[in-house]
Design a protein around this motif. Structure first.
Motif, PDB file in Angstrom:
ATOM      1  N   VAL A  40      19.081   9.484  49.605  1.00  0.00           N
ATOM      2  CA  VAL A  40      20.044   8.834  48.724  1.00  0.00           C
ATOM      3  C   VAL A  40      21.460   9.295  49.059  1.00  0.00           C
ATOM      4  N   PHE A  41      22.340   8.331  49.239  1.00  0.00           N
ATOM      5  CA  PHE A  41      23.771   8.612  49.420  1.00  0.00           C
ATOM      6  C   PHE A  41      24.483   7.822  48.334  1.00  0.00           C
ATOM      7  N   GLU A  42      25.136   8.538  47.416  1.00  0.00           N
ATOM      8  CA  GLU A  42      25.765   7.845  46.301  1.00  0.00           C
ATOM      9  C   GLU A  42      27.077   8.504  45.908  1.00  0.00           C
ATOM     10  N   THR A  43      27.905   7.690  45.250  1.00  0.00           N
ATOM     11  CA  THR A  43      29.140   8.175  44.658  1.00  0.00           C
ATOM     12  C   THR A  43      28.993   8.028  43.152  1.00  0.00           C
ATOM     13  N   ALA A  44      30.069   8.251  42.420  1.00  0.00           N
ATOM     14  CA  ALA A  44      30.001   8.110  40.964  1.00  0.00           C
ATOM     15  C   ALA A  44      29.709   6.674  40.548  1.00  0.00           C
ATOM     16  N   ARG A  45      30.051   5.701  41.424  1.00  0.00           N
ATOM     17  CA  ARG A  45      29.904   4.296  41.034  1.00  0.00           C
ATOM     18  C   ARG A  45      28.931   3.489  41.886  1.00  0.00           C
ATOM     19  N   HIS A  46      28.637   3.951  43.095  1.00  0.00           N
ATOM     20  CA  HIS A  46      27.817   3.151  44.002  1.00  0.00           C
ATOM     21  C   HIS A  46      26.833   4.028  44.758  1.00  0.00           C
ATOM     22  N   GLN A  47      25.827   3.369  45.352  1.00  0.00           N
ATOM     23  CA  GLN A  47      24.954   4.072  46.265  1.00  0.00           C
ATOM     24  C   GLN A  47      24.637   3.168  47.453  1.00  0.00           C
ATOM     25  N   PHE A  48      24.186   3.792  48.547  1.00  0.00           N
ATOM     26  CA  PHE A  48      23.865   3.054  49.759  1.00  0.00           C
ATOM     27  C   PHE A  48      22.725   2.078  49.478  1.00  0.00           C
ATOM     28  N   ILE A  49      22.932   0.827  49.868  1.00  0.00           N
ATOM     29  CA  ILE A  49      21.950  -0.239  49.645  1.00  0.00           C
ATOM     30  C   ILE A  49      21.338  -0.646  50.981  1.00  0.00           C
ATOM     31  N   ILE A  50      20.013  -0.634  51.057  1.00  0.00           N
ATOM     32  CA  ILE A  50      19.320  -1.037  52.276  1.00  0.00           C
ATOM     33  C   ILE A  50      19.314  -2.560  52.373  1.00  0.00           C
ATOM     34  N   VAL A  51      19.541  -3.075  53.574  1.00  0.00           N
ATOM     35  CA  VAL A  51      19.482  -4.518  53.832  1.00  0.00           C
ATOM     36  C   VAL A  51      18.094  -4.846  54.368  1.00  0.00           C
ATOM     37  N   ARG A  52      17.417  -5.759  53.693  1.00  0.00           N
ATOM     38  CA  ARG A  52      16.099  -6.212  54.137  1.00  0.00           C
ATOM     39  C   ARG A  52      16.054  -7.731  54.127  1.00  0.00           C
ATOM     40  N   PRO A  53      15.552  -8.363  55.186  1.00  0.00           N
ATOM     41  CA  PRO A  53      15.108  -7.719  56.420  1.00  0.00           C
ATOM     42  C   PRO A  53      16.300  -7.271  57.255  1.00  0.00           C
ATOM     43  N   SER A  54      16.088  -6.234  58.033  1.00  0.00           N
ATOM     44  CA  SER A  54      17.149  -5.715  58.892  1.00  0.00           C
ATOM     45  C   SER A  54      17.369  -6.666  60.062  1.00  0.00           C
ATOM     46  N   LYS A  55      18.639  -6.981  60.338  1.00  0.00           N
ATOM     47  CA  LYS A  55      18.972  -7.897  61.439  1.00  0.00           C
ATOM     48  C   LYS A  55      19.857  -7.196  62.457  1.00  0.00           C
ATOM     49  N   ILE A  56      19.800  -7.692  63.681  1.00  0.00           N
ATOM     50  CA  ILE A  56      20.661  -7.179  64.737  1.00  0.00           C
ATOM     51  C   ILE A  56      22.081  -7.695  64.527  1.00  0.00           C
ATOM     52  N   LEU A  57      23.071  -6.826  64.707  1.00  0.00           N
ATOM     53  CA  LEU A  57      24.463  -7.257  64.674  1.00  0.00           C
ATOM     54  C   LEU A  57      24.878  -7.625  66.092  1.00  0.00           C
ATOM     55  N   PRO A  58      25.094  -8.923  66.365  1.00  0.00           N
ATOM     56  CA  PRO A  58      25.503  -9.318  67.713  1.00  0.00           C
ATOM     57  C   PRO A  58      26.989  -9.025  67.915  1.00  0.00           C
ATOM     58  N   PRO A  59      27.459  -9.020  69.166  1.00  0.00           N
ATOM     59  CA  PRO A  59      28.888  -8.865  69.410  1.00  0.00           C
ATOM     60  C   PRO A  59      29.672  -9.983  68.725  1.00  0.00           C
ATOM     61  N   VAL A  60      30.815  -9.632  68.129  1.00  0.00           N
ATOM     62  CA  VAL A  60      31.656 -10.606  67.431  1.00  0.00           C
ATOM     63  C   VAL A  60      33.059 -10.547  68.012  1.00  0.00           C
ATOM     64  N   ASP A 189      25.278  14.527  51.407  1.00  0.00           N
ATOM     65  CA  ASP A 189      24.336  13.419  51.369  1.00  0.00           C
ATOM     66  C   ASP A 189      24.738  12.298  52.338  1.00  0.00           C
ATOM     67  N   GLY A 190      26.030  12.150  52.615  1.00  0.00           N
ATOM     68  CA  GLY A 190      26.477  11.201  53.626  1.00  0.00           C
ATOM     69  C   GLY A 190      26.010  11.623  55.012  1.00  0.00           C
ATOM     70  N   GLN A 191      26.117  12.919  55.313  1.00  0.00           N
ATOM     71  CA  GLN A 191      25.655  13.443  56.592  1.00  0.00           C
ATOM     72  C   GLN A 191      24.139  13.272  56.736  1.00  0.00           C
ATOM     73  N   GLU A 192      23.416  13.486  55.639  1.00  0.00           N
ATOM     74  CA  GLU A 192      21.964  13.348  55.686  1.00  0.00           C
ATOM     75  C   GLU A 192      21.562  11.910  55.987  1.00  0.00           C
ATOM     76  N   LEU A 193      22.300  10.950  55.421  1.00  0.00           N
ATOM     77  CA  LEU A 193      22.005   9.543  55.693  1.00  0.00           C
ATOM     78  C   LEU A 193      22.297   9.198  57.156  1.00  0.00           C
ATOM     79  N   LEU A 194      23.427   9.688  57.670  1.00  0.00           N
ATOM     80  CA  LEU A 194      23.765   9.449  59.070  1.00  0.00           C
ATOM     81  C   LEU A 194      22.704  10.072  59.983  1.00  0.00           C
ATOM     82  N   ALA A 195      22.272  11.266  59.652  1.00  0.00           N
ATOM     83  CA  ALA A 195      21.243  11.935  60.452  1.00  0.00           C
ATOM     84  C   ALA A 195      19.931  11.166  60.436  1.00  0.00           C
ATOM     85  N   TYR A 196      19.604  10.609  59.287  1.00  0.00           N
ATOM     86  CA  TYR A 196      18.362   9.836  59.141  1.00  0.00           C
ATOM     87  C   TYR A 196      18.333   8.666  60.120  1.00  0.00           C
TER      88      TYR A 196
END
Length: 200
Positions: A40-60, A189-196
């Motif tokens: 879990v990575f969260e602030t006082a107002r928000h937390q990291f939200i998983i995107v499902r299904p996960s998609k590839i980000l193409p070059p833009v 918790d931000g570092q832990e999410l990046l490490a994950y």
């Protein structure tokens, strides 16, 4: 006397004293699996939200701060944080410096791309960045909403759910999720999410 906010002064001092040691979690192997249950990575107002299904980000195709063509794309082997912001966003004045610090400290493992969705001329964007003392953060311009927009008829690759908004793209190029609002990715918790997601 140091007029900077105390938490920024402490972080800057810690980064200068410890260098890459500020990011102990990024030295660990990534833990992301197919069932995707990140810490879990969260602030006082928000937390990291998983995107499902996960998609590839193409070059833009976007433009850089000088108006030259620039392609935004994930770099294999590196996490990419794509921050969506605008000059009318007050919270972005706090968020952008935090992201620049992350880029400076963890640039070997994490790329940060700050994408302005302003429709005004780029000189206004430049002035905003100068006032915010942003000097090293990679800046992209997306006035046409090619990458990010709120449209349901012609959505961009990254939907906008508020401002600022930061998407995490894995080293394999997949859009893992997003964090709304101001977030300190250098927090534990931000570092832990990046490490994950470091090898996902």
């Amino acid at each position: 006397m140091d007029d900077r906010p105390p938490h920024l002064s402490r972080r800057s001092t810690l980064a200068s004293l410890l260098g890459s040691a500020v990011l102990p979690f990024l030295s660990r192997p990534g833990l992301a699996q197919s069932d995707d249950r990140p810490p879990v990575f969260e602030t006082a107002r928000h937390q990291f939200i998983i995107v499902r299904p996960s998609k590839i980000l193409p070059p833009v195709s976007l433009t850089d701060i000088n108006g030259k063509p620039a392609t935004l794309a994930p770099t294999p082997g590196k996490i990419l944080l794509v921050n969506i912001w605008a000059t009318w966003c007050e919270a972005c004045r706090v968020d952008l410096p935090l992201l620049e610090r992350l880029q400076n400290v963890a640039g070997g493992r994490v790329n940060v791309a700050a994408v302005s969705i302003d429709k005004t001329d780029r000189q206004q964007v430049k002035r905003y960045l100068q006032k915010a003392a942003i000097r090293a953060l990679p800046i992209y311009l997306d006035p046409e909403g090619r990458l990010a927009n709120k449209s349901t008829d012609n959505p961009g690759r990254l939907p906008i759910y508020g401002m600022p908004l930061t998407y995490l793209v894995t080293p394999s190029g997949r859009i893992a999720g997003y964090m709304a609002g101001v977030a300190d990715w250098l927090a534990k918790d931000g570092q832990e999410l990046l490490a994950y997601y470091a090898s996902a």
